[in-house]
Design a protein around this motif. Structure first.
Motif, PDB file in Angstrom:
ATOM      1  N   ILE A  33     124.602  45.303 124.027  1.00 52.77           N
ATOM      2  CA  ILE A  33     125.373  44.956 125.202  1.00 52.77           C
ATOM      3  C   ILE A  33     125.712  43.480 125.092  1.00 52.77           C
ATOM      4  O   ILE A  33     124.847  42.617 125.245  1.00 52.77           O
ATOM      5  N   THR A  34     126.953  43.197 124.752  1.00 52.23           N
ATOM      6  CA  THR A  34     127.400  41.814 124.606  1.00 52.23           C
ATOM      7  C   THR A  34     128.580  41.578 125.536  1.00 52.23           C
ATOM      8  O   THR A  34     129.732  41.615 125.127  1.00 52.23           O
ATOM      9  N   THR A  35     128.288  41.379 126.794  1.00 53.49           N
ATOM     10  CA  THR A  35     129.369  41.171 127.752  1.00 53.49           C
ATOM     11  C   THR A  35     129.765  39.707 127.841  1.00 53.49           C
ATOM     12  O   THR A  35     130.894  39.394 128.138  1.00 53.49           O
ATOM     13  N   ASN A  36     128.847  38.808 127.578  1.00 49.27           N
ATOM     14  CA  ASN A  36     129.098  37.359 127.666  1.00 49.27           C
ATOM     15  C   ASN A  36     129.703  36.968 129.009  1.00 49.27           C
ATOM     16  O   ASN A  36     130.506  36.050 129.095  1.00 49.27           O
ATOM     17  N   GLY A  37     129.394  37.685 130.063  1.00 45.13           N
ATOM     18  CA  GLY A  37     129.875  37.354 131.385  1.00 45.13           C
ATOM     19  C   GLY A  37     131.312  37.737 131.641  1.00 45.13           C
ATOM     20  O   GLY A  37     131.898  37.326 132.633  1.00 45.13           O
ATOM     21  N   GLN A  38     131.921  38.514 130.769  1.00 49.59           N
ATOM     22  CA  GLN A  38     133.322  38.859 130.936  1.00 49.59           C
ATOM     23  C   GLN A  38     133.536  39.891 132.037  1.00 49.59           C
ATOM     24  O   GLN A  38     134.557  39.886 132.702  1.00 49.59           O
ATOM     25  N   HIS A  39     132.606  40.785 132.223  1.00 49.14           N
ATOM     26  CA  HIS A  39     132.779  41.882 133.177  1.00 49.14           C
ATOM     27  C   HIS A  39     131.871  41.729 134.394  1.00 49.14           C
ATOM     28  O   HIS A  39     131.442  42.703 134.972  1.00 49.14           O
ATOM     29  N   GLU A  40     131.565  40.529 134.751  1.00 53.11           N
ATOM     30  CA  GLU A  40     130.670  40.292 135.880  1.00 53.11           C
ATOM     31  C   GLU A  40     131.487  40.125 137.154  1.00 53.11           C
ATOM     32  O   GLU A  40     132.409  39.321 137.214  1.00 53.11           O
ATOM     33  N   LEU A  41     131.159  40.908 138.163  1.00 57.25           N
ATOM     34  CA  LEU A  41     131.846  40.821 139.441  1.00 57.25           C
ATOM     35  C   LEU A  41     131.123  39.836 140.351  1.00 57.25           C
ATOM     36  O   LEU A  41     129.897  39.860 140.462  1.00 57.25           O
TER      37      LEU A  41
END
Length: 94
Positions: A33-41
């Motif tokens: 899981i590598t979101t790097n804060g891109q999909h944070e609401l």
């Protein structure tokens, strides 16, 4: 079939079911899981405090029959009951 056998069979079936679910989650969780804060609401709303009518009323008015509106300790409560300062309509159960 006795109750003990039924219970053991039921326990075995549930154990196998939950072990399969845990195994499935373990193997499925291997994905990185590598979101790097891109999909944070995030939700931010500006809230201003509202003064109620009770805050604006002076509580030190001499015409009020309410003397004390805060919490009291149990000993003070019994003293108030003894002085007949408290009106209660139900029996107090201990």
């Amino acid at each position: 079939m006795t109750w003990i056998k039924f219970t053991l069979w039921l326990l075995g079936i549930y154990s196998i079911y939950y072990a399969a679910l845990l195994t499935w989650d373990f193997f499925r969780g291997k994905r990185g899981i590598t979101t790097n804060g891109q999909h944070e609401l995030t939700f931010v709303e500006h809230i201003e405090p509202v003064h109620s009518h009770a805050d604006l009323v002076d509580h030190h008015d001499q015409g009020s029959s309410v003397v004390h509106s805060g919490g009291v300790r149990l000993k003070e409560l019994f003293n108030l009951c003894r002085e007949e300062s408290v009106e209660y309509i139900k029996a107090v159960s201990f």
